[in-house]
Design a protein around this motif. Structure first.
Motif, PDB file in Angstrom:
ATOM      1  N   GLU A  64     -48.786 -56.532 -32.580  1.00 23.81           N
ATOM      2  CA  GLU A  64     -48.372 -57.774 -33.253  1.00 23.81           C
ATOM      3  C   GLU A  64     -49.561 -58.506 -33.878  1.00 23.81           C
ATOM      4  OE1 GLU A  64     -47.272 -57.399 -29.749  1.00 23.81           O
ATOM      5  OE2 GLU A  64     -45.809 -56.136 -30.791  1.00 23.81           O
ATOM      6  N   SER A  65     -50.756 -57.929 -33.757  1.00 22.93           N
ATOM      7  CA  SER A  65     -51.963 -58.609 -34.252  1.00 22.93           C
ATOM      8  C   SER A  65     -52.321 -58.134 -35.658  1.00 22.93           C
ATOM      9  CB  SER A  65     -53.129 -58.303 -33.301  1.00 22.93           C
ATOM     10  OG  SER A  65     -54.354 -58.662 -33.876  1.00 22.93           O
ATOM     11  N   PRO A  66     -52.943 -58.996 -36.465  1.00 20.12           N
ATOM     12  CA  PRO A  66     -53.488 -58.527 -37.748  1.00 20.12           C
ATOM     13  C   PRO A  66     -54.469 -57.367 -37.574  1.00 20.12           C
ATOM     14  CG  PRO A  66     -53.573 -60.936 -37.616  1.00 20.12           C
ATOM     15  CD  PRO A  66     -53.146 -60.452 -36.264  1.00 20.12           C
ATOM     16  N   LEU A  98     -60.422 -63.921 -35.813  1.00 25.26           N
ATOM     17  CA  LEU A  98     -59.008 -63.955 -35.417  1.00 25.26           C
ATOM     18  C   LEU A  98     -58.823 -64.759 -34.121  1.00 25.26           C
ATOM     19  CD1 LEU A  98     -57.851 -60.298 -36.235  1.00 25.26           C
ATOM     20  CD2 LEU A  98     -57.231 -62.401 -37.454  1.00 25.26           C
ATOM     21  N   GLU A 129     -58.496 -68.240 -34.873  1.00 30.63           N
ATOM     22  CA  GLU A 129     -57.171 -68.551 -35.448  1.00 30.63           C
ATOM     23  C   GLU A 129     -56.067 -68.466 -34.408  1.00 30.63           C
ATOM     24  OE1 GLU A 129     -56.748 -65.838 -38.727  1.00 30.63           O
ATOM     25  OE2 GLU A 129     -58.596 -66.564 -39.678  1.00 30.63           O
ATOM     26  N   ALA A 138     -56.950 -60.793 -30.176  1.00 29.54           N
ATOM     27  CA  ALA A 138     -58.364 -61.113 -30.417  1.00 29.54           C
ATOM     28  C   ALA A 138     -58.903 -62.055 -29.334  1.00 29.54           C
ATOM     29  CB  ALA A 138     -58.539 -61.733 -31.798  1.00 29.54           C
ATOM     30  N   ASN A 149     -51.282 -56.717 -26.953  1.00 33.05           N
ATOM     31  CA  ASN A 149     -50.783 -57.448 -28.111  1.00 33.05           C
ATOM     32  C   ASN A 149     -51.247 -56.871 -29.447  1.00 33.05           C
ATOM     33  OD1 ASN A 149     -49.364 -59.629 -26.696  1.00 33.05           O
ATOM     34  ND2 ASN A 149     -51.409 -60.182 -25.951  1.00 33.05           N
ATOM     35  N   ASP A 158     -55.159 -65.694 -32.522  1.00 34.38           N
ATOM     36  CA  ASP A 158     -54.497 -64.397 -32.322  1.00 34.38           C
ATOM     37  C   ASP A 158     -54.658 -63.931 -30.869  1.00 34.38           C
ATOM     38  OD1 ASP A 158     -53.294 -61.817 -33.276  1.00 34.38           O
ATOM     39  OD2 ASP A 158     -55.264 -61.070 -32.654  1.00 34.38           O
TER      40      ASP A 158
END
Lengths: 312, 312
Positions: B206-208, B223, B226, B231, B203, B228
């Motif tokens: 698509e992750s920050p 993360l 949050e 993460a 992933n 994600d």
């Protein structure tokens, strides 16, 4: 010359009984462990075997210094108790073995973990002699280990140090072990779990293993040499697991020598070169090259070791 | 009260320098480790930082007992040499540090592995005080460890015992490590390899994380909270890896307490409960329940420990 000692090695399938004097097993015999029904029921058979051996050698109990028992599991060698034992002989922690020994033979009693006993035997008389630091890995029903550091057996605060190498995690996403942990060395590659390991192999159905009455490592190594795909894969996985275990033992205890022993080592020619090469390329030993050796007493190291611990 | 000591903690990113008296860091400072260019070039900066600290405290070199260095890598604390160090400060084994210390400060010199120093600090003054046996696991740039058995630091025949927990194999099919081994704890979950671990997450794109200028565990833990996906997965894998490492340390050294410390422990609330629960259900400790504790001196344990080793 020291006086003779009675030594007992509690294996998963056989209980070995010997009369040992110094570095010599004067006489020995073995009886079925039949460990599913516990230790208490085996004690009369052990007694009988000891008496038969003494008769055979013409030695009286008065000439014997003491009796030593090498046992799997976590052993309190000071209180002389089996603290925890992995299913085999599950009733053993409740048995007062020292009392049994006194009442039955009127002899002083000693007990130690079987891998520690085997390492002590190899260190006093065999391949690990004269090294300050040594580790043993026993490949068999389970995977045992023990360590000597600074010429002393490592026991630890609660008697578990050194002996849980077979329960080091080498596959943290791995399968569950009898001990409650997962991905342990011995759940991934030892005889007690071998049938389950074989059955989960993708080539199992097409392998002679599928029709074998029982699966042990002798069969795996024989079939691997004949080119059977499932056996080749299991052999490859197993030597990788044991190599990882060896690395973990070496990294943990900083030994000069690693001694390999146990029933699976009957196929040592397919094991030792692999482990030796793996350690040469993967262990972090900037001081030099660790010795990797087969045990000198594959059948009697634990008898010799526990006998020495009794006599000293 | 003991006399003050100069203590230096050679971190992968920062070198900490302190003046330590007993259990107190009187004053401290840190400089960039800049470890890519080696240790020799940092020595003048270390000298300057020491001199500045002494000036600040109004202490002369004549009042100082000695200088101690806590260093990553394999340390010969008798010959006072760095034997092997994992890329960081790669020139260090060729530097005669005792001579540098004598010529620069005219002070006696001591050196010990950084995790051993931190454990000694926690054992003398912190969470491991009064235990006979203790293990530390440091979560940071790499994963460090050390063990105290029978109230002594475990060093081993070649100074590698206890400190290679981060190089125990927890994934025998795993990825290659800087040390030459594969599937080590620190190659599977530590800061030096975190960017590579993150990039291989399914992933990641698509992750920050994909847009972060730098990836560290603080970011991963933030993360993850949050929600994600990448993460969360990395956090889950990492705490599993550290739990396996903890099991291996506990099984190897039989401690009463495991102390957790290091930079990653800034997110301890997401780490300690997981490891504690994992150990309660997976470690083989029939004697009872091991204490799992955060270090009392997250920033200064190694300074306190090496200072004590200098003074005694």
């Amino acid at each position: 010359m020291s006086k003779p000692v009675i030594a007992i090695d509690m294996g998963g399938t056989k209980i070995k009984i010997g009369i040992v004097q110094g570095n010599t097993v004067l006489s020995s015999d073995s009886i079925d462990a039949d460990s599913g029904s516990g230790l208490r029921k085996r004690l009369p058979f052990i007694q009988k075997a000891v008496e038969d051996l003494l008769d055979r050698e013409g030695i009286s109990l008065a000439e014997i210094t003491g009796l030593g028992m090498a046992s799997p599991g976590i052993i309190d060698s000071i209180q002389k108790k089996i603290l925890s034992i992995d299913k085999k002989f599950g009733d053993a922690p409740g048995i007062h073995l020292e009392e049994w020994c006194l009442q039955t033979f009127n002899l002083p009693f000693s007990i130690e973990n079987d891998a520690r006993s085997a390492l002590w035997g190899e260190w006093k008389y065999g391949k690990a002699k004269n090294f300050d630091s040594a580790v043993i890995m026993t490949l068999g029903t389970g995977i045992g280990s023990a360590a000597i550091m600074d010429r002393q057996l490592l026991r630890g605060k609660h008697f578990t140090a050194g002996i849980l190498g077979g329960h080091s995690v080498i596959n943290y996403k791995g399968i569950h072990c009898n001990c409650g942990n997962k991905g342990c060395v011995e759940t991934e590659a030892s005889t007690w779990n071998l049938t389950s390991i074989a059955r989960s192999d993708k080539n199992f159905a097409e392998s002679p293993l599928a029709h074998a009455p029982a699966i042990d490592y002798e069969l795996i190594f024989n079939l691997a040499q004949e080119g059977d795909a499932a056996a080749l894969h299991i052999r490859e996985q197993s030597v990788q697991v044991w190599s990882a275990c060896a690395i973990n033992l070496i990294h943990a205890y900083d030994p000069e020598i690693l001694v390999l022993t146990g029933g699976i080592m009957a196929s040592s020619s397919q094991i030792v070169p692999y482990i030796r090469k793996h350690i040469e390329t993967h262990a972090w030993t900037p001081w030099g090259k660790i010795s990797i050796e087969e045990g000198e007493f594959p059948d009697t190291a634990a008898l010799l070791g526990i006998a020495h611990l009794v006599g000293n």
